[in-house]
Design an enzyme around this catalytic site. Sequence first.
Site, PDB file in Angstrom:
ATOM      1  N   LYS A 216      68.574 -34.904  51.155  1.00 26.92           N
ATOM      2  CA  LYS A 216      68.320 -33.713  52.258  1.00 26.92           C
ATOM      3  C   LYS A 216      69.075 -33.277  53.322  1.00 26.92           C
ATOM      4  O   LYS A 216      69.133 -33.688  53.524  1.00 26.92           O
ATOM      5  CB  LYS A 216      66.607 -33.650  51.905  1.00 26.92           C
ATOM      6  CG  LYS A 216      65.919 -32.271  52.377  1.00 26.92           C
ATOM      7  CD  LYS A 216      65.582 -31.384  51.166  1.00 26.92           C
ATOM      8  CE  LYS A 216      64.547 -30.039  51.464  1.00 26.92           C
ATOM      9  NZ  LYS A 216      62.784 -30.382  51.402  1.00 26.92           N
ATOM     10  N   HIS A 217      69.767 -32.208  53.160  1.00 31.45           N
ATOM     11  CA  HIS A 217      70.298 -31.983  53.600  1.00 31.45           C
ATOM     12  C   HIS A 217      71.421 -32.199  54.175  1.00 31.45           C
ATOM     13  O   HIS A 217      71.545 -32.862  55.212  1.00 31.45           O
ATOM     14  CB  HIS A 217      69.420 -31.114  54.865  1.00 31.45           C
ATOM     15  CG  HIS A 217      68.640 -29.981  55.227  1.00 31.45           C
ATOM     16  ND1 HIS A 217      69.425 -28.513  54.595  1.00 31.45           N
ATOM     17  CD2 HIS A 217      67.366 -29.856  55.448  1.00 31.45           C
ATOM     18  CE1 HIS A 217      67.796 -27.775  54.523  1.00 31.45           C
ATOM     19  NE2 HIS A 217      66.970 -28.910  54.540  1.00 31.45           N
TER      20      HIS A 217
ATOM     21  N   HIS B 131      80.139 -37.797  60.432  1.00 32.54           N
ATOM     22  CA  HIS B 131      79.818 -36.270  61.383  1.00 32.54           C
ATOM     23  C   HIS B 131      80.083 -34.980  60.364  1.00 32.54           C
ATOM     24  O   HIS B 131      80.056 -35.811  58.959  1.00 32.54           O
ATOM     25  CB  HIS B 131      80.672 -35.968  62.480  1.00 32.54           C
ATOM     26  CG  HIS B 131      80.719 -37.023  63.241  1.00 32.54           C
ATOM     27  ND1 HIS B 131      81.963 -38.253  63.948  1.00 32.54           N
ATOM     28  CD2 HIS B 131      79.976 -37.812  64.404  1.00 32.54           C
ATOM     29  CE1 HIS B 131      81.471 -38.809  65.249  1.00 32.54           C
ATOM     30  NE2 HIS B 131      80.655 -38.638  65.435  1.00 32.54           N
TER      31      HIS B 131
ATOM     32  N   ASN C  40      73.951 -40.114  64.781  1.00 37.20           N
ATOM     33  CA  ASN C  40      74.176 -41.767  65.249  1.00 37.20           C
ATOM     34  C   ASN C  40      72.484 -42.151  63.734  1.00 37.20           C
ATOM     35  O   ASN C  40      70.984 -40.969  63.524  1.00 37.20           O
ATOM     36  CB  ASN C  40      73.078 -41.853  65.988  1.00 37.20           C
ATOM     37  CG  ASN C  40      74.428 -41.676  67.367  1.00 37.20           C
ATOM     38  OD1 ASN C  40      75.210 -42.746  67.639  1.00 37.20           O
ATOM     39  ND2 ASN C  40      73.607 -41.068  68.358  1.00 37.20           N
TER      40      ASN C  40
END
Length: 533
Positions: free
Chosen positions: A284-285, A533, A427
Amino acid sequence: MSHDQVRLTRALLSVSDKAGLVDFARALDARGIALVSTGGTHRELKAAGLPVTEVADLTGYPEMMDGRVKTLHPAVHGGLLAVRQNPEHQAALAAHGIGAIDLLVVNLYPFEATIARDASYDDCVENIDVGGPAMIRAAAKNHADVAVVVDVSDYGAILDELAAGGGTLSVATCRRLAGKAFARTAAYDAAIANWMAAQAEAQTSAPAFRALGGQLAQTLRYGENPHQTAAFYRTPGATRPGIATARQLQGKELSYNNLNDTDAAYECVAEFDPARSAAVVIVKHANPCGVAEGATLLDAYERALACDPTSAFGGIVALNRTLDAEAAAKIVEIFTEVIIAPDATPEAIALVAAKKNLRLLLAGGLPDPRAGGETVKTLSGGFLVQGRDAATVDDMTLTVVTKRAPTEQEYADLRFAYRIAKHVKSNAIVYARNGATVGIGAGQMSRVDSSRIAAWKAAEGAARIGVPESLAKGAVVASDAFFPFADGLLAAAEAGATAVIQPGGSMRDADVIAAADAAGLAMVFTGHRHFRH
C-alpha cells in the site's frame, strides 16, 4: 498554395517491419505518389505488383557491404534536405538531377529486439542501423517540406489526412511527425549507447554522457494526483520480468500509483525463491503492509493479510508462484486494486474475472533480485543514476555480535525480515515471526519512531485477533540501517522482540550491543545497508 500544406509527390520507403506496408504503399500509389524503396522493401512491393523504383537506380550505386551502404548518397539526402522555397537548393537539385522526396517511411533495424533475445555481440552490432537514422534526421529537419513516418501505427492517420487534403499533409502534421521521429532516433541511440557501455571491458559507473530512452506503453489518466499529467514508458531492450513485461488480463486501466505500487510489490516478492516456499506481498503506497511465506499461496496470503488488513484494503497483491484458484478465491474477498503473479491457472483467472475492475497482471516470470542494472530518479534539471540494490541476505555473512546467538528459528525469521526491510521505505523497521510480518514501521524521520510504529502495529494486530500479548513478543526485528542510538533497539526489546538483524557500523555500536545484551537479545550484523528513499 500557401505553405501550410505539403504536397506529396514521391515517397521513399525502407522498413524492417513490413506490417501494413503493401496496403499503405498501394494507397500512396493510388494517389499518384511515386514509390522508391530499398532491399527487402523493394522486393515486397515489387512482388505485390506495385510500380516501385529501387534506390540503387536513384544513386547509380548498388547496395554494397551486405546492405550497410545503400542510402548514404546525395541523391537521397539531397532529395530530403532541399528547401523547396530556396532557389539555390532548387538549382542544385536540377543541376545534379536529384528528385525531391516528400515522404520518408522508415522503421529501423530491430536493435532493441536483438539485444532483448541475448543475441551474439556481432549480431547486435549488425543490427545497428546507420542509414535509417540519417534519413530520418534529414527528413525531420526539413519537416516544413517533408513528412517522415517512423511508426506503423501512423499509416492510417496519414492516409486519412491525404484523402481529406487532396494529397497534402499540413505542416503542423509534418512538425508533429518530425518530433516523433527525433524522439525515436534518440531512444534508439540510447539503447545502443547503454548496450555498448554494458559491453565495455572497463565499465565506468559514471560515463561522460548518459542516454535515456523509452517507448510509450500507456498514456495515464493522471499522475500521483489528478492535476498531474503522466505516462508509462518501456525501456527499449529491457527484459527484467515485472510491470513492463506483464500482460493485463482484465480490470480497469492501470494508474500511475497502481504501476508504481505494483512494481514495488513484485520486486519485493521476488526476494522469495518459489522453489523454497510460496510467498505473498501486499503493498500500500509503495510500502509492504503484509508479507508472509507458506506451504501454499493461500496460507501465505492469509498470514500476510493478518499483519495489517486495514492497510491491505485497496492494496496490491504480488505472488511468487502461479496464482491458483484457492488463493484467488480468498484474495477477491476484499477490495484489491491489482494482483500480479508469474502466471495463473484458468480456474484462478475465472474467479478473478468476477471482479471486473480488479486488474490481473501476469509477468511471465520473476525478476532476479541478484541481477544488476540501474535505477534512475529525476531531480530539478537532471537525474540520479545508481546500481540496483542487488544485495540479498542469503548471500551475506551474518556476524553474531551479542553474547547470545540466534536460535535456528530466529535465524530463519531474521533473514525473512531483512528481505522485506530492503523494500520498505527508510527508516525501515520490520517485525516478523514464523515467516510472516507482524509489524512494519516505514518512512519515518527517526529510526526510533519507525520502531515504535512497528511495535504499535504488532500490538494492534494482537488486539484485533483477541490475543493478550503483542504479536511482537517472541518476534525478530530487522532494521534497514544501523541503530544510531540504543533507543530504537530498546523500543524493540520493550515490545518483546528476541533477536535483531541490522547492518552495524554506527559509532555507537558498542552501546547498542551492550543494550542488546542487557535485554537478552541476540543480534547479528550484515555489513550491508538497505536504504530505500
